[in-house]
Write a protein that holds these residues in place. Structure first.
Motif, PDB file in Angstrom:
ATOM      1  N   LEU A  36       0.839  -1.197   0.000  1.00  0.00           N
ATOM      2  CA  LEU A  36       0.000   0.000   0.000  1.00  0.00           C
ATOM      3  C   LEU A  36       0.874   1.247   0.000  1.00  0.00           C
ATOM      4  O   LEU A  36       1.908   1.283   0.671  1.00  0.00           O
ATOM      5  CB  LEU A  36      -0.877   0.043   1.249  1.00  0.00           C
ATOM      6  CG  LEU A  36      -2.207  -0.717   1.251  1.00  0.00           C
ATOM      7  CD1 LEU A  36      -2.970  -0.388   2.515  1.00  0.00           C
ATOM      8  CD2 LEU A  36      -3.031  -0.408   0.033  1.00  0.00           C
ATOM      9  N   ARG A  38       0.286   5.620   0.035  1.00  0.00           N
ATOM     10  CA  ARG A  38      -0.517   6.831  -0.095  1.00  0.00           C
ATOM     11  C   ARG A  38       0.019   7.655  -1.263  1.00  0.00           C
ATOM     12  O   ARG A  38       1.215   7.738  -1.489  1.00  0.00           O
ATOM     13  CB  ARG A  38      -0.447   7.658   1.187  1.00  0.00           C
ATOM     14  CG  ARG A  38      -1.230   7.065   2.341  1.00  0.00           C
ATOM     15  CD  ARG A  38      -1.042   7.879   3.597  1.00  0.00           C
ATOM     16  NE  ARG A  38       0.354   7.883   4.025  1.00  0.00           N
ATOM     17  CZ  ARG A  38       0.813   8.579   5.057  1.00  0.00           C
ATOM     18  NH1 ARG A  38      -0.010   9.339   5.755  1.00  0.00           N
ATOM     19  NH2 ARG A  38       2.076   8.526   5.398  1.00  0.00           N
ATOM     20  N   HIS A  44      -3.323  -0.053  -9.731  1.00  0.00           N
ATOM     21  CA  HIS A  44      -2.079  -0.541  -9.167  1.00  0.00           C
ATOM     22  C   HIS A  44      -0.965  -0.422 -10.195  1.00  0.00           C
ATOM     23  O   HIS A  44      -1.192  -0.310 -11.393  1.00  0.00           O
ATOM     24  CB  HIS A  44      -2.228  -1.990  -8.688  1.00  0.00           C
ATOM     25  CG  HIS A  44      -2.073  -3.009  -9.768  1.00  0.00           C
ATOM     26  ND1 HIS A  44      -3.103  -3.372 -10.597  1.00  0.00           N
ATOM     27  CD2 HIS A  44      -0.988  -3.732 -10.155  1.00  0.00           C
ATOM     28  CE1 HIS A  44      -2.669  -4.295 -11.446  1.00  0.00           C
ATOM     29  NE2 HIS A  44      -1.396  -4.524 -11.210  1.00  0.00           N
ATOM     30  N   ARG A  54      -2.877   1.810  -4.314  1.00  0.00           N
ATOM     31  CA  ARG A  54      -3.191   3.054  -3.628  1.00  0.00           C
ATOM     32  C   ARG A  54      -3.963   2.746  -2.355  1.00  0.00           C
ATOM     33  O   ARG A  54      -4.961   2.018  -2.386  1.00  0.00           O
ATOM     34  CB  ARG A  54      -4.019   3.958  -4.535  1.00  0.00           C
ATOM     35  CG  ARG A  54      -4.330   5.323  -3.931  1.00  0.00           C
ATOM     36  CD  ARG A  54      -5.084   6.186  -4.920  1.00  0.00           C
ATOM     37  NE  ARG A  54      -5.324   7.512  -4.389  1.00  0.00           N
ATOM     38  CZ  ARG A  54      -5.909   8.486  -5.068  1.00  0.00           C
ATOM     39  NH1 ARG A  54      -6.301   8.270  -6.318  1.00  0.00           N
ATOM     40  NH2 ARG A  54      -6.100   9.667  -4.522  1.00  0.00           N
ATOM     41  N   GLY A  55      -3.513   3.300  -1.234  1.00  0.00           N
ATOM     42  CA  GLY A  55      -4.222   3.052   0.012  1.00  0.00           C
ATOM     43  C   GLY A  55      -3.462   3.565   1.213  1.00  0.00           C
ATOM     44  O   GLY A  55      -2.304   3.972   1.126  1.00  0.00           O
ATOM     45  N   ASP A  56      -4.138   3.522   2.344  1.00  0.00           N
ATOM     46  CA  ASP A  56      -3.611   4.061   3.595  1.00  0.00           C
ATOM     47  C   ASP A  56      -3.850   3.035   4.693  1.00  0.00           C
ATOM     48  O   ASP A  56      -4.962   2.505   4.831  1.00  0.00           O
ATOM     49  CB  ASP A  56      -4.329   5.376   3.925  1.00  0.00           C
ATOM     50  CG  ASP A  56      -3.681   6.143   5.062  1.00  0.00           C
ATOM     51  OD1 ASP A  56      -3.068   5.515   5.940  1.00  0.00           O
ATOM     52  OD2 ASP A  56      -3.788   7.380   5.073  1.00  0.00           O
ATOM     53  N   ASN A  59      -6.827   3.383   6.854  1.00  0.00           N
ATOM     54  CA  ASN A  59      -8.148   3.173   6.269  1.00  0.00           C
ATOM     55  C   ASN A  59      -8.439   1.683   6.235  1.00  0.00           C
ATOM     56  O   ASN A  59      -7.823   0.934   5.478  1.00  0.00           O
ATOM     57  CB  ASN A  59      -8.181   3.768   4.852  1.00  0.00           C
ATOM     58  CG  ASN A  59      -9.567   3.740   4.242  1.00  0.00           C
ATOM     59  OD1 ASN A  59     -10.246   2.716   4.250  1.00  0.00           O
ATOM     60  ND2 ASN A  59      -9.993   4.859   3.690  1.00  0.00           N
ATOM     61  N   ASP A  62      -9.223   0.185   2.814  1.00  0.00           N
ATOM     62  CA  ASP A  62      -8.048   0.044   1.955  1.00  0.00           C
ATOM     63  C   ASP A  62      -7.264  -1.216   2.313  1.00  0.00           C
ATOM     64  O   ASP A  62      -6.853  -1.988   1.436  1.00  0.00           O
ATOM     65  CB  ASP A  62      -7.121   1.255   2.099  1.00  0.00           C
ATOM     66  CG  ASP A  62      -7.688   2.508   1.448  1.00  0.00           C
ATOM     67  OD1 ASP A  62      -8.706   2.409   0.726  1.00  0.00           O
ATOM     68  OD2 ASP A  62      -7.109   3.587   1.670  1.00  0.00           O
ATOM     69  N   ALA A  66      -6.791  -4.559  -0.060  1.00  0.00           N
ATOM     70  CA  ALA A  66      -5.450  -4.960  -0.498  1.00  0.00           C
ATOM     71  C   ALA A  66      -5.088  -6.365  -0.015  1.00  0.00           C
ATOM     72  O   ALA A  66      -4.285  -7.063  -0.647  1.00  0.00           O
ATOM     73  CB  ALA A  66      -4.424  -3.958   0.016  1.00  0.00           C
ATOM     74  N   ASN A  95      -6.499  -2.309  12.051  1.00  0.00           N
ATOM     75  CA  ASN A  95      -6.904  -2.555  10.668  1.00  0.00           C
ATOM     76  C   ASN A  95      -6.211  -3.787  10.096  1.00  0.00           C
ATOM     77  O   ASN A  95      -6.822  -4.578   9.370  1.00  0.00           O
ATOM     78  CB  ASN A  95      -6.589  -1.333   9.803  1.00  0.00           C
ATOM     79  CG  ASN A  95      -7.455  -0.139  10.141  1.00  0.00           C
ATOM     80  OD1 ASN A  95      -8.502  -0.279  10.764  1.00  0.00           O
ATOM     81  ND2 ASN A  95      -7.013   1.047   9.745  1.00  0.00           N
TER      82      ASN A  95
END
Length: 340
Positions: A36, A38, A44, A54-56, A59, A62, A66, A95
């Motif tokens: 991942l 940001r 991808h 793309r991700g955090d 989150n 996200d 993933a 998470n």
């Protein structure tokens, strides 16, 4: 579900020091690796054999997305510059735990010595009491407590604890932020250790290789498995600084070794978060703290270990402190650490 044959992993924190090393070594060991990031473009991107999404990590959606199809999640993400640890670290871990539980995946955590207090010193074993004296140590204890609770609900956990990280890529570590200055030739070396006080170091590629080898045996490990690495034991508190000095001398430099000005860190710490966090960890430089790797040797039969002089040469070159071409004079050294 048996995930032992599934070789797809999600690495959270793959842009950082240990996360990046684990991602690359999993890739080299034949794993499909997702990461991942940001700011990554939508969709991808395949880069250096790694699927960047793309991700955090903050989150949950996200992370869950993933992690689809993954049998392993490596949780190697930390707030940059130690900022907002108390607000961000535990939500990110929650998470990762939720995603690992949903996928029946093994969650891997790079551990530290922060969660141990002086009552556990000088030799740390996996079962040593965790009574830290710092805020960051308390957060580390809570992280492991949440992982243990998750393991009791059926999730598999692998923790590998090691000493202070150093390696060829800059990050939040003492080597690149305390002893030398990344991107500049080594003209001086700051030594944080009190005179004669030993210190535990861990070369990032060795830590990553250890994790990859343990993951190959994950179906044979208990649901909550923790291991300590011996890494590089600096018995005098000067061997790391002397190794840096020797490597620099190969390239025409004669850096002096001086004591780290702790008073200056204390003065500046109210204004610089990183210096405040470094000041908080001073106690680890004032008494010897060594890690017992007996359990690791019982499982793997060895500990991945790069000789210290070679590890320091690679680290300094990767940090931009040496010429880009390797020295012709790469030999072993009396500074090389040992694995008890």
């Amino acid at each position: 579900m048996d995930n032992s044959s599934n070789k797809t992993a999600l690495v959270l924190g793959a842009s950082g020091g240990i996360g990046g090393e684990v991602a690359r070594q999993l890739r080299d060991a034949g794993w499909t690796v997702k990461a991942l990031k940001r700011g990554q473009a939508a969709g991808h991107e395949m880069r250096d054999g790694i699927h960047w999404l793309r991700g955090d990590a903050l989150n949950a959606i996200d992370v869950a997305g993933a992690s689809q199809g993954c049998s392993v999640i490596v949780h190697a993400v930390n707030p940059p510059g130690y900022r907002d640890w108390d607000r961000l670290v535990l939500p990110m871990l929650d998470n990762a735990i939720a995603a690992a539980q949903a996928r029946q995946a093994t969650l891997v955590l790079p551990g530290t010595v922060y969660n141990f207090g002086p009552d556990a010193f000088p030799l740390l074993r996996e079962e040593s009491p965790q009574r830290p004296v710092t805020r960051k140590g308390g957060i580390r204890v809570e992280m492991e407590a949440r992982l243990r609770a998750a393991s009791e609900r059926g999730m598999r956990v692998l923790i590998v604890r090691a000493g202070d990280f150093f390696g060829p890529r800059a990050g939040n570590n003492w080597f690149s932020q305390g002893l030398i200055k990344p991107g500049k030739p080594v003209t001086a070396i700051s030594n944080p250790a009190a005179p004669g006080v030993g210190h535990q170091w861990a070369y990032l590629p060795d830590v990553a290789r250890t994790m990859v080898e343990l993951l190959a045996k994950r179906d044979q490990l208990p649901a909550f498995a923790s291991f300590h690495m011996a890494g590089h034991w600096d018995a005098t508190g000067r061997q790391m600084a002397e190794a840096i000095q020797r490597v620099a001398a190969r390239h025409g430099r004669k850096p002096r070794i001086a004591a780290l000005p702790w008073w200056l860190l204390k003065l500046a710490s109210p204004f610089v978060t990183t210096l405040k966090e470094m000041q908080e960890m001073r106690y680890l430089w004032q008494r010897p703290v060594r890690m017992d790797n007996t359990r690791l040797l019982e499982v793997l039969g060895h500990e991945p270990h790069t000789p210290l002089i070679d590890a320091v040469e690679t680290a300094l070159r990767g940090l931009g402190c040496l010429p880009s071409q390797p020295s012709r004079n790469m030999g072993s050294s009396s500074f090389a650490g040992t694995t008890p």
